[in-house]
Design an enzyme around this catalytic site. Structure first.
Site, mmCIF file in Angstrom:
data_model
loop_
_atom_site.group_PDB
_atom_site.id
_atom_site.type_symbol
_atom_site.label_atom_id
_atom_site.label_comp_id
_atom_site.label_asym_id
_atom_site.label_seq_id
_atom_site.Cartn_x
_atom_site.Cartn_y
_atom_site.Cartn_z
ATOM 1 C CB CYS A 1 39.143 39.412 21.998
ATOM 2 S SG CYS A 1 40.253 37.867 21.334
ATOM 3 C CD1 TRP B 1 39.414 35.599 28.542
ATOM 4 C CD2 TRP B 1 38.542 37.618 28.133
ATOM 5 N NE1 TRP B 1 40.031 36.283 27.628
ATOM 6 C CE2 TRP B 1 39.741 37.445 27.302
ATOM 7 C CE3 TRP B 1 38.128 39.117 28.300
ATOM 8 C CZ2 TRP B 1 40.278 38.322 26.395
ATOM 9 C CZ3 TRP B 1 38.614 40.099 27.159
ATOM 10 C CH2 TRP B 1 39.570 39.680 26.284
ATOM 11 C CB THR C 1 41.723 31.473 24.686
ATOM 12 O OG1 THR C 1 41.235 30.247 23.965
ATOM 13 C CG2 THR C 1 43.156 31.404 24.918
ATOM 14 C CE1 TYR D 1 47.647 40.500 20.289
ATOM 15 C CE2 TYR D 1 46.892 40.485 18.303
ATOM 16 C CZ TYR D 1 46.625 40.637 19.615
ATOM 17 O OH TYR D 1 45.255 40.974 19.825
#
Length: 345
Positions: free
Chosen positions: A56, A89, A123, A187
């Protein structure tokens, strides 16, 4: 609209409706870890664990700042794997799939321990209080600034000033431009829901890259003559550009390696301790090409590009500048945090 592309979010797929423009969800847990503990979270060595997936770009920033400031023995580091399931995750790179400090399989467990009905994306980066197992914050822009300004008593000897007070206004201005049109711009292009929104994002992205090419032609770093927060925020996007954004996100006017200045600049940083030794090109490609199944339904991860070019001479020393200012480079990373052989440049 919330999408997978929210900073390090774990929900697979972009979920941008046809005809819509991608909008990043920027509502994060805004608690801060500060000297005075005003939010209930005081600076305290050993109390917190940074969870930051190498794949990330937003998490990569925090790992770089932690390395440059020498906070490795103050804030521990948990590293999820490059992919994740629909829940969150996962710590699939650790033995038995468990984070060795937090003892959890899924990062969502730390979120749910604090907010049983947490409604947003799970996140990275996230900071978790070790004793309680509760998430403290996932506010990625503030995490690095607080590492730089609130944890100063625990910085290593020779740590650089990454957010010098006399340059903060300019750093903030540059960061805002780079975030809107480069960090987030890739993005907006990659998850565009219409041709019009894609082309708009594409144009804004390359207009800003051209601006950066011109700005960096005569100065080694983005603001001032040393590495700052601004360089770190730009680097993690540039490190992923040719490997991911050029093809996967259709940001294909040209490769970064075809822009002389914007190819030399991140190579300079990559060869600086703290940058290349936290960058894992294999995990980067695995994350984007496997997780974004709506963009890449086959899940095939490209074999290229050859990352060895990141180690070639860049010539940026001729512009002067002092990478660490009056400070010194960090030492080697802890053995447990080394990028696996063959995964870096």
């Amino acid at each position: 609209m919330t999408t997978e592309a929210t900073a390090g979010q774990s929900t697979p797929g972009s979920y941008v409706e046809p005809g819509e423009e991608y909008t990043r969800d920027t509502n994060y847990i805004e608690d801060r870890i500060t000297r005075d503990g005003r939010d209930g979270w005081p600076v305290e060595p050993g109390r917190y664990r940074l969870v930051a997936a190498r794949a990330c770009p937003w998490a990569n920033r925090t790992a770089i700042v932690r390395r440059l400031l020498g906070l490795e023995n103050v804030i521990s580091l948990g590293m999820p794997g490059p992919t994740h399931d629909a829940r969150s995750w996962t710590f699939d790179l650790d033995q038995d799939g468990l984070d060795p400090v937090l003892g959890i399989h899924w990062l969502q467990d730390a979120y749910f321990r604090r907010f049983a009905d947490y409604p947003r994306g799970i996140t990275v980066p996230a900071i978790v209080e070790v004793a309680s197992g509760k998430v403290v914050t996932n506010n990625f822009p503030q995490i690095t600034l607080d590492f730089e300004t609130e944890w100063t008593e625990h910085h290593r000897d020779g740590a650089p000033d990454l957010y010098p007070e006399h340059l903060r206004a300019e750093i903030d201005e540059v960061n805002d431009l780079v975030f809107r049109e480069v960090n987030n711009g890739v993005y907006r292009a990659g998850f565009a829901g219409s041709q019009e929104s894609y082309e708009k994002a594409y144009t804004r992205l390359f207009d800003r890259l051209d601006w950066l090419e011109e700005r960096l032609a005569t100065q080694r770093y983005l603001v001032g003559d040393t590495i700052t927060e601004a360089d770190i925020r730009l680097f993690t996007t540039l490190a992923r550009f040719d490997a991911v954004y050029h093809g996967h996100f259709k940001c294909n006017r040209n490769k970064l390696s075809e822009m002389p200045v914007l190819w030399a600049y991140p190579r300079d940083l990559n060869q600086t301790p703290g940058f290349g030794d936290t960058t894992d090109f294999v995990q980067i490609k695995q994350h984007y090409y496997i997780v974004h199944s709506d963009i890449n339904p086959t899940g095939i991860v490209p074999a290229g590009p050859d990352a060895s070019g990141w180690l070639t001479a860049h010539g940026r020393e001729s512009l002067g500048g002092r990478p660490f200012g009056d400070g010194t480079p960090p030492g080697p990373p802890p053995e447990s945090e080394l990028v696996p052989e063959g995964h870096g440049a």
